[in-house]
Design a protein around this motif. Structure first.
Motif, mmCIF file in Angstrom:
data_model
loop_
_atom_site.group_PDB
_atom_site.id
_atom_site.type_symbol
_atom_site.label_atom_id
_atom_site.label_comp_id
_atom_site.label_asym_id
_atom_site.label_seq_id
_atom_site.Cartn_x
_atom_site.Cartn_y
_atom_site.Cartn_z
ATOM 1 N N VAL A 16 -55.180 -14.703 15.637
ATOM 2 C CA VAL A 16 -55.279 -13.703 16.699
ATOM 3 C C VAL A 16 -55.814 -14.360 17.970
ATOM 4 O O VAL A 16 -55.307 -14.104 19.071
ATOM 5 C CB VAL A 16 -56.173 -12.517 16.267
ATOM 6 C CG1 VAL A 16 -56.435 -11.564 17.425
ATOM 7 C CG2 VAL A 16 -55.553 -11.785 15.080
ATOM 8 N N LYS B 18 -52.943 -16.396 19.456
ATOM 9 C CA LYS B 18 -51.927 -15.548 20.075
ATOM 10 C C LYS B 18 -52.429 -14.906 21.364
ATOM 11 O O LYS B 18 -51.650 -14.616 22.266
ATOM 12 C CB LYS B 18 -51.469 -14.464 19.100
ATOM 13 C CG LYS B 18 -50.619 -15.008 17.975
ATOM 14 C CD LYS B 18 -50.262 -13.934 16.968
ATOM 15 C CE LYS B 18 -49.510 -14.538 15.794
ATOM 16 N NZ LYS B 18 -49.250 -13.573 14.735
ATOM 17 N N ILE C 292 -60.423 -7.828 10.737
ATOM 18 C CA ILE C 292 -59.266 -7.357 11.488
ATOM 19 C C ILE C 292 -59.291 -5.834 11.449
ATOM 20 O O ILE C 292 -59.255 -5.241 10.371
ATOM 21 C CB ILE C 292 -57.941 -7.888 10.890
ATOM 22 C CG1 ILE C 292 -57.925 -9.424 10.933
ATOM 23 C CG2 ILE C 292 -56.744 -7.288 11.622
ATOM 24 C CD1 ILE C 292 -56.743 -10.052 10.222
ATOM 25 N N LEU D 40 -52.441 -1.091 13.312
ATOM 26 C CA LEU D 40 -51.623 -1.752 12.297
ATOM 27 C C LEU D 40 -51.113 -0.754 11.263
ATOM 28 O O LEU D 40 -51.747 0.270 11.009
ATOM 29 C CB LEU D 40 -52.434 -2.838 11.580
ATOM 30 C CG LEU D 40 -52.948 -3.993 12.431
ATOM 31 C CD1 LEU D 40 -53.744 -4.959 11.576
ATOM 32 C CD2 LEU D 40 -51.801 -4.712 13.119
ATOM 33 N N LYS E 268 -47.677 -9.491 11.128
ATOM 34 C CA LYS E 268 -47.598 -10.143 12.443
ATOM 35 C C LYS E 268 -48.978 -10.623 12.891
ATOM 36 O O LYS E 268 -49.084 -11.571 13.656
ATOM 37 C CB LYS E 268 -47.017 -9.185 13.484
ATOM 38 C CG LYS E 268 -45.553 -8.891 13.262
ATOM 39 C CD LYS E 268 -45.015 -7.940 14.302
ATOM 40 C CE LYS E 268 -43.551 -7.626 14.025
ATOM 41 N NZ LYS E 268 -43.022 -6.629 14.943
ATOM 42 N N VAL E 269 -50.013 -9.960 12.404
ATOM 43 C CA VAL E 269 -51.385 -10.337 12.735
ATOM 44 C C VAL E 269 -51.949 -11.277 11.669
ATOM 45 O O VAL E 269 -52.678 -12.206 11.971
ATOM 46 C CB VAL E 269 -52.280 -9.075 12.850
ATOM 47 C CG1 VAL E 269 -53.730 -9.440 13.079
ATOM 48 C CG2 VAL E 269 -51.763 -8.174 13.958
#
Length: 176
Positions: A58, A61, A141, A146, A153-154
Motif C-alpha cells: 500500500v 502504491k 488494513i 474493500l 488489489k490491496v
C-alpha cells in the motif's frame, strides 16, 4: 465469614479472567495487541505509527511513506472539519485466521464510537491484520472500501477462501 466470601469472589473473578486470556492463542493475542496499538495511534493522531502499520504494498502504491502520511493527515483534517472525532474502540477476537505463504491473515471485528455533530456514531467494522516475519511484524488494513472482489488489489497474497463480512450500517445516537 464476610472475608471468606470476599476471598472466594476474588478467586472466581481471577479464574474467569484467566480462562478468557488462556483461551486465546499467542497469535490472537499478538493480533489484538497490534490492533490496539493501531487504534491508539488513530486516537492520538500519531501518523508515524499509522504509517508503520501500513502494509508495504500500500505504501509503494501510494508513492511512499510521506504520501501515506499526507493522506492520513488530510483524512483526519477533513473529518475534523465535519465535526467527526474517534472517541473509543473495542477490538474483538479474530473471526477468521489463516496462514497464506509467509503471512498470517486475520479478519478482526472492531466497534468504533465517533463524536459527530448532534450525537455519536457507533460502527461495527473489520480490519485485516497481516502478520509477517513469523508474526513478529503486523500490518493493519482497514476494509471500509474493500470487498471480496477488490481485496486482492490491496493484499495480493489474500486467501480467497476467506470472506469479508457484510458491512453494517453505522448507528447514530442523538445527544440529549
Amino acid at each position: 465469614m464476610l472475608k471468606h466470601k470476599n476471598n472466594l469472589l476474588l478467586l472466581v473473578i481471577f479464574l474467569v479472567i484467566s480462562s478468557g486470556i488462556s483461551a486465546q492463542t499467542p497469535v490472537e493475542i499478538d493480533i489484538q495487541a497490534a490492533a490496539q496499538a493501531y487504534f491508539n495511534a488513530k486516537l492520538c493522531e500519531d501518523y508515524e505509527t499509522l504509517v508503520g502499520f501500513t502494509y508495504p504494498d500500500v505504501i509503494e502504491k501510494a508513492g511512499g511513506p510521506e504520501n501515506v502520511k499526507k493522506s492520513l493527515v488530510l483524512i483526519h483534517e477533513t473529518q475534523s472539519k465535519k465535526g467527526m472525532l474517534l472517541q473509543q474502540y473495542t477490538i474483538k477476537p479474530p473471526l477468521q485466521l489463516t496462514k497464506t505463504g509467509e503471512e498470517t491473515h486475520a479478519i478482526v471485528p472492531v466497534t468504533t464510537v465517533s463524536k459527530v455533530p448532534g450525537g455519536k456514531v457507533s460502527s461495527d467494522v473489520h480490519i485485516i491484520a497481516v502478520g509477517t516475519e513469523n508474526n513478529n511484524r503486523w500490518y493493519i488494513i482497514e476494509t471500509t472500501s474493500l470487498d471480496d472482489g477488490n481485496v486482492s488489489k490491496v493484499l495480493a497474497s489474500w486467501d480467497n477462501t476467506m470472506m469479508l463480512p457484510f458491512k453494517k450500517a453505522p448507528i447514530f445516537k442523538e445527544d440529549r
